[in-house]
Enzyme design. Structure first.
Site, short mmCIF file in Angstrom:
data_model
loop_
_atom_site.label_atom_id
_atom_site.label_comp_id
_atom_site.label_asym_id
_atom_site.label_seq_id
_atom_site.Cartn_x
_atom_site.Cartn_y
_atom_site.Cartn_z
N HIS A 89 79.94 40.72 69.65
CA HIS A 89 78.87 40.48 68.66
C HIS A 89 78.19 39.14 68.80
O HIS A 89 77.36 38.80 67.95
CB HIS A 89 79.41 40.58 67.24
CG HIS A 89 79.89 41.93 66.85
ND1 HIS A 89 79.08 42.85 66.24
CD2 HIS A 89 81.08 42.52 66.99
CE1 HIS A 89 79.77 43.95 66.01
NE2 HIS A 89 81.00 43.77 66.46
N LYS A 146 69.90 35.18 55.43
CA LYS A 146 70.93 35.33 56.46
C LYS A 146 71.76 34.05 56.46
O LYS A 146 71.39 33.07 55.81
CB LYS A 146 70.30 35.55 57.83
CG LYS A 146 69.21 34.52 58.19
CD LYS A 146 68.57 34.80 59.53
CE LYS A 146 67.55 35.92 59.47
NZ LYS A 146 67.86 37.03 60.32
N ARG A 147 72.90 34.04 57.20
CA ARG A 147 73.68 32.81 57.30
C ARG A 147 72.77 31.68 57.77
O ARG A 147 71.80 31.90 58.51
CB ARG A 147 74.82 33.00 58.30
CG ARG A 147 75.99 33.77 57.76
CD ARG A 147 76.59 33.12 56.55
NE ARG A 147 77.42 32.01 56.93
CZ ARG A 147 78.73 31.96 56.77
NH1 ARG A 147 79.37 32.99 56.22
NH2 ARG A 147 79.42 30.91 57.14
N THR A 159 70.88 42.77 61.60
CA THR A 159 70.81 44.06 60.89
C THR A 159 69.97 43.88 59.63
O THR A 159 69.38 44.84 59.15
CB THR A 159 72.22 44.57 60.51
OG1 THR A 159 72.97 43.46 59.98
CG2 THR A 159 72.95 45.13 61.71
N LYS A 203 69.31 30.44 64.12
CA LYS A 203 68.46 31.35 63.34
C LYS A 203 67.17 30.68 62.91
O LYS A 203 66.26 31.31 62.41
CB LYS A 203 69.24 31.89 62.14
CG LYS A 203 70.47 32.73 62.55
CD LYS A 203 71.23 33.23 61.34
CE LYS A 203 72.57 33.87 61.68
NZ LYS A 203 72.46 35.30 62.03
N LYS A 244 66.97 46.23 57.64
CA LYS A 244 66.91 46.54 56.20
C LYS A 244 65.52 46.21 55.64
O LYS A 244 64.95 46.99 54.86
CB LYS A 244 67.99 45.74 55.45
CG LYS A 244 69.41 46.19 55.83
CD LYS A 244 70.48 45.19 55.45
CE LYS A 244 71.76 45.51 56.23
NZ LYS A 244 72.77 44.44 56.18
C1 26Y Z 1 85.80 33.36 66.03
C2 26Y Z 1 85.05 33.11 64.78
C3 26Y Z 1 84.38 31.78 64.80
C4 26Y Z 1 83.99 34.13 64.48
C5 26Y Z 1 83.94 34.63 63.19
C6 26Y Z 1 82.95 35.53 62.86
C7 26Y Z 1 83.09 34.56 65.43
C8 26Y Z 1 82.08 35.46 65.08
C9 26Y Z 1 82.01 35.95 63.79
C10 26Y Z 1 80.95 36.86 63.37
C11 26Y Z 1 79.91 37.14 64.12
C12 26Y Z 1 78.81 37.97 63.61
O1 26Y Z 1 78.72 38.28 62.43
N1 26Y Z 1 77.92 38.39 64.50
C13 26Y Z 1 76.78 39.18 64.11
O2 26Y Z 1 77.12 40.54 64.30
C14 26Y Z 1 76.08 41.38 63.83
C15 26Y Z 1 76.60 42.81 63.95
O3 26Y Z 1 76.69 43.20 65.27
C16 26Y Z 1 74.82 41.15 64.61
O4 26Y Z 1 73.81 41.95 64.06
C17 26Y Z 1 74.41 39.68 64.55
O5 26Y Z 1 73.31 39.45 65.38
C18 26Y Z 1 75.57 38.81 64.94
O6 26Y Z 1 75.24 37.44 64.74
#
Ligand code: 26Y
Length: 822
Positions: free
Chosen positions: A364, A555-556, A663, A561, A667
């Site tokens: 992701h 968004k975050r 995502t 971003k 929406k």
């Molecule tokens: C390892 C830790 C630091 C970590 C914790 C959470 C690494 C990543 C994440 C979460 C990542 C995340 O939310 N990614 C998002 O996933 C969405 C679903 O696929 C995407 O639409 C989005 O672009 C992406 O930033």
């Protein structure tokens, strides 16, 4: 509540619901019905739904069993479910019945719903995607369930104090969580720490023994997940950590009571809190244990269920698919191997084959700082046997590729599961890729970058393993429930088939140019904006003119971003307004929402900047007619449901090549907002779907960004020198225009944006962004042009239903099929 209120709906549905709610008020809450308030009705209603959901859940389980269906288990360290009550009522199609039922008792269903706390067991996109997938799986009657962690504290609650983010703990179960079922009888004992002793088995073969381990307990809580139409109810199983009595016994025996209790508390820490970041990998022991805890509990539960049906472990991949949601559950590779090899005595090669055919992995994020690596020393201490297994996987893998492709040393070093430079570390992404039969990205562009940038060596070795599954969103929550006005209008125009088959929205296309339909469509948007304006007035005191264009970035908060780009543009417009006397073609309302990771300095400062800019602009009478800026606090699913239906313009402005998919972008567009966006993530596919004339594109492409960064070509001073617009904005920031009491507060932004290694190329995209916004303004001021574009967005977003995404996973990766009721 009236003592003997009767439901005015003459249906059995109404009667039985009403009896059950009253029964729960009396017997579960211990109150006379006459004293029940909003909260009590909310609780009793949830309990009533739970009873029905549990019946359906048991029926669903029998159905899957009888069909001997293959199951899919989704392993995710985050789930961002959002409120459940309203969603369940809609999916069970008893929303209307309940509304009039509680109305007869003098309550308003919307108010009752507001009593529920969002279970925010996730940070952002990845956790919300997991929740959308669960909705689609159940709606499609597919045997697919989720496994996760029952955090006691979800993502922190955000408030804004003195123009800054303040975090507070989110004890989401404060009011109870009536929907969940505790399953103590299915608790799992988890070994941890200790060491490995080398022994020989009776067959003369190597038999490692993991000894001196301590243990933890995982107690499952099941949340029923009901599909639209109330036929299939799957579950989300969340494990809470508890100590076992064993854990303490030895120390008790040594007579150290306090130390024993301290250990008990420590073990319960494991599921205490969700780590609040989606970018910087934590490297903390507690987080490693969380990941292991999830993986161990899930794999134990999954194999137990599988073996209960008298199956041979050799058939595991025929009946079981396990999806790893990013690398957080990647230890599943080692744990499944350990279970097969050590516990079930399956020979290594066979076990490896079974593991590989069972697991699949979704990436992701491309951000290098998000890639998880665990120090070998830490893993040796916490999971000695797993580390040994990872080393053995690595040894065999490297031996194999030496034979297959005779790679050079540098290639071998890159492909190894162990990073050797600096302190040794386990590369979780490599472990997940090597241990899975499928690796996918989440949009076309991202899946290409996963192959080219993240895993070029693996993609060359196993080209067939890599694939794309463009993300989707559930139309039930994000249109049917969140936007009642629009869904009624759509249903009136084309029937309600779109709820289960979002492609049917295409039938709206012929209406895009129809003046009467346009008027109704925009009236719905207007009503949504009025509702949001009322909410904003109540929560932050800012009055928003509903005839303005509502421009939202929710968004975050993250540098990639580029909320900063948005703020720069607002500052530009503001200065033109008050210093040049320029009158824009339309008034604008800018709304920001999003949380910053508590340790992420720049992100927190960006929130501070937005709040300071908002304060100055909103207080300026000269700007009042044209410009308002709001930071809406505590972004979460339930706030998203208020913001998104009210947006005219959706800001999707990440630097190309950084946002895996997005995502939120889907929406907004589904709800009739027009996107101003870069060629990044799923924006590209959204633009293709809705038509380029209905999407405001600007900015460098991922390739151009890559080229500039790789060759060190980016020179922000050149843009500063060339464009007075850029100078004006940056100079205003550096001179403290928005922080008169602390003029140097944002000087760091000036320096950062002008630094040669600014990774997100804000200044390179600024002028095109500005010009595109000017076009947006011109077109918004022509209502028929705008309405047509907005309708086309809604009509052409069918592809982005998570039903489509889940069907693709089911067909290409999981090998599962729908098992509908007969
Ligand atoms: C390892 C830790 C630091 C970590 C914790 C959470 C690494 C990543 C994440 C979460 C990542 C995340 O939310 N990614 C998002 O996933 C969405 C679903 O696929 C995407 O639409 C989005 O672009 C992406 O930033």
């Amino acid at each position: 509540m009236a003592p003997v209120a009767k439901c005015n709906i003459e249906t059995l549905e109404g009667d039985s619901l009403s009896c059950s709610i009253r029964d729960h008020i009396t017997h579960s809450l211990g109150k006379p019905c006459s004293e029940a308030g909003h909260r009590d009705v909310a609780m009793a209603l949830s309990m009533t739904l739970r009873d029905r959901l549990v019946d359906r859940m048991l029926e669903t389980r029998m159905r899957y069993r009888e069909a001997r269906a293959k199951r899919m288990y989704y392993l995710s360290i985050e789930y961002l479910l959002g409120r459940c009550l309203g969603n369940n009522l809609f999916n069970m199609k008893i929303d209307d019945v309940c509304r009039s039922l509680v109305k007869d008792w003098g309550f308003d269903l919307e108010e009752i719903r507001e009593f529920e706390r969002d279970p925010s067991l996730g940070n952002g996109g990845l956790g919300r995607l997991a929740a959308c997938f669960l909705d689609s799986l159940a709606t499609l009657d597919m045997p697919g369930c989720g496994y996760g962690i029952h955090y006691e504290f979800g993502l922190f609650k955000q408030s804004i104090e003195n123009d800054r983010q303040v975090e507070r703990p989110d004890y989401w179960m404060a009011e109870g969580m009536p929907l969940q079922l505790e399953r103590r009888d299915q608790a799992v004992i988890i070994p941890i720490y200790g060491r490995v002793e080398d022994h020989q088995g009776p067959d003369g073969k190597y038999l490692p023994l993991w000894v001196d381990w301590q243990d933890l307990m995982g107690v499952p809580y099941d949340i029923p997940i009901v599909g639209f139409g109330d036929k299939t109810v799957n579950y989300l199983r969340l494990f809470a950590a508890q100590s076992t009595d064993n854990f303490n016994m030895e120390i008790f025996d040594q007579g150290d009571y306090i130390k024993a209790i301290r250990q008990k508390v420590y073990s319960e820490l494991i599921s205490k809190i969700l780590y609040p970041s989606e970018s910087i990998s934590f490297g903390k022991e507690l987080r490693l244990i969380q990941e292991y805890f999830l993986v161990f509990c899930a794999i134990r539960d999954i194999t137990r269920r599988f073996l209960k049906q008298n199956r041979n472990i050799e058939e595991l991949p025929e009946f079981t698919a396990i999806q790893l949601n990013d690398t957080h559950p990647a230890l599943a590779v080692a744990e499944l191997m350990r279970l097969l090899v050590d516990e079930r005595r399956v020979p290594w090669d066979r076990a490896w084959n079974l593991t590989n055919r069972t697991l699949s992995f979704t990436n992701h994020t491309l951000m290098p700082e998000s890639l998880e690596m665990w120090p070998v020393d830490l893993m040796q201490k916490v999971l000695p046997r797993h580390l040994q297994i990872i080393y053995e996987i690595n040894r065999r893998f490297l031996d194999e590729i030496r034979i297959v492709s005779n790679p050079d040393d540098a290639t071998l070093r890159r492909m190894s599961l162990i990073e050797e430079s600096g302190g040794k570390q386990v590369r979780m992404a490599n472990l997940a890729v090597v241990g899975s039969h499928s690796v996918n990205g989440v949009s076309k562009l991202h899946s290409e970058l996963v192959k080219k940038v993240l895993f070029p060596d693996y993609a060359a070795l196993w080209p067939g393993k890599f694939n794309n599954k463009t993300n989707g969103i559930t139309p039930r929550r994000w249109l049917y429930k969140a936007n009642r006005g629009l869904s009624a209008l759509i249903t009136e125009a084309i029937g309600d088939g779109w709820i289960m088959d979002l492609d049917q929205l295409k039938k709206l296309e012929p209406l895009a140019g129809d003046a009467a339909f346009q008027e109704k469509f925009m009236a719905v948007k207007r009503a949504n904006k009025e509702r949001l304006a009322a909410f904003v007035a109540k929560t932050s005191g800012v009055v928003l003119p509903p005839h303005a264009a509502f421009d939202i970035q929710a968004k975050r908060i993250h540098e990639y971003k580029r909320q900063l780009l948005n703020v720069m543009h607002i500052i530009h417009d503001y200065l033109r307004l008050v210093e040049d006397g320029y009158e824009p073609p339309e008034p604008r309302v800018y709304i920001f929402a999003g949380k910053a990771a508590p340790g992420y300095f720049e992100a927190k400062e960006i929130i501070h900047l937005i709040c300071c800019v908002a304060k100055v602009i909103n207080a300026d009478k000269q700007a009042a007619e044209y410009l308002k800026v709001v930071f809406a606090a505590d972004y979460r699913v339930s706030l998203a449901e208020k913001l998104i239906p009210a947006a005219d313009i959706s800001e999707q402005i990440s630097t190309a090549g950084t946002e895996a998919s997005g995502t939120g972008n889907m929406k907004f567009s589904l709800n009739g907002a027009l996107t101003i966006g870069t060629l990044d993530g799923a924006n590209i596919e959204i633009r293709e779907a809705v038509g380029e004339e209905n999407f405001y594109l600007f900015g460098l492409t991922a390739q151009e960004v890559e080229r500039q960064l790789a060759a060190g070509l980016y020179d922000p001073w050149e843009y500063y020198g060339k464009h007075p617009e850029i100078r004006r904005v940056l100079d205003a920031l550096s001179a403290g225009r928005f922080t008169p009491e602390d003029p140097s507060a944002f000087h760091w932004i000036f320096e950062k944006l002008l630094s040669r290694n600014e990774r997100y190329l804000h200044l390179a995209d600024f002028m095109p962004y500005l010009e595109t916004h000017q076009r947006v303004g011109m077109e918004y001021s022509r209502p028929e042009v705008w309405a047509q574009k907005a309708i086309c967005n809604t009509a052409r977003m069918g592809y982005f239903s998570s039903d489509r995404t889940v069907r693709e996973y089911a067909r290409d990766i999981w090998g599962i099929k729908p098992v509908p009721p007969k």
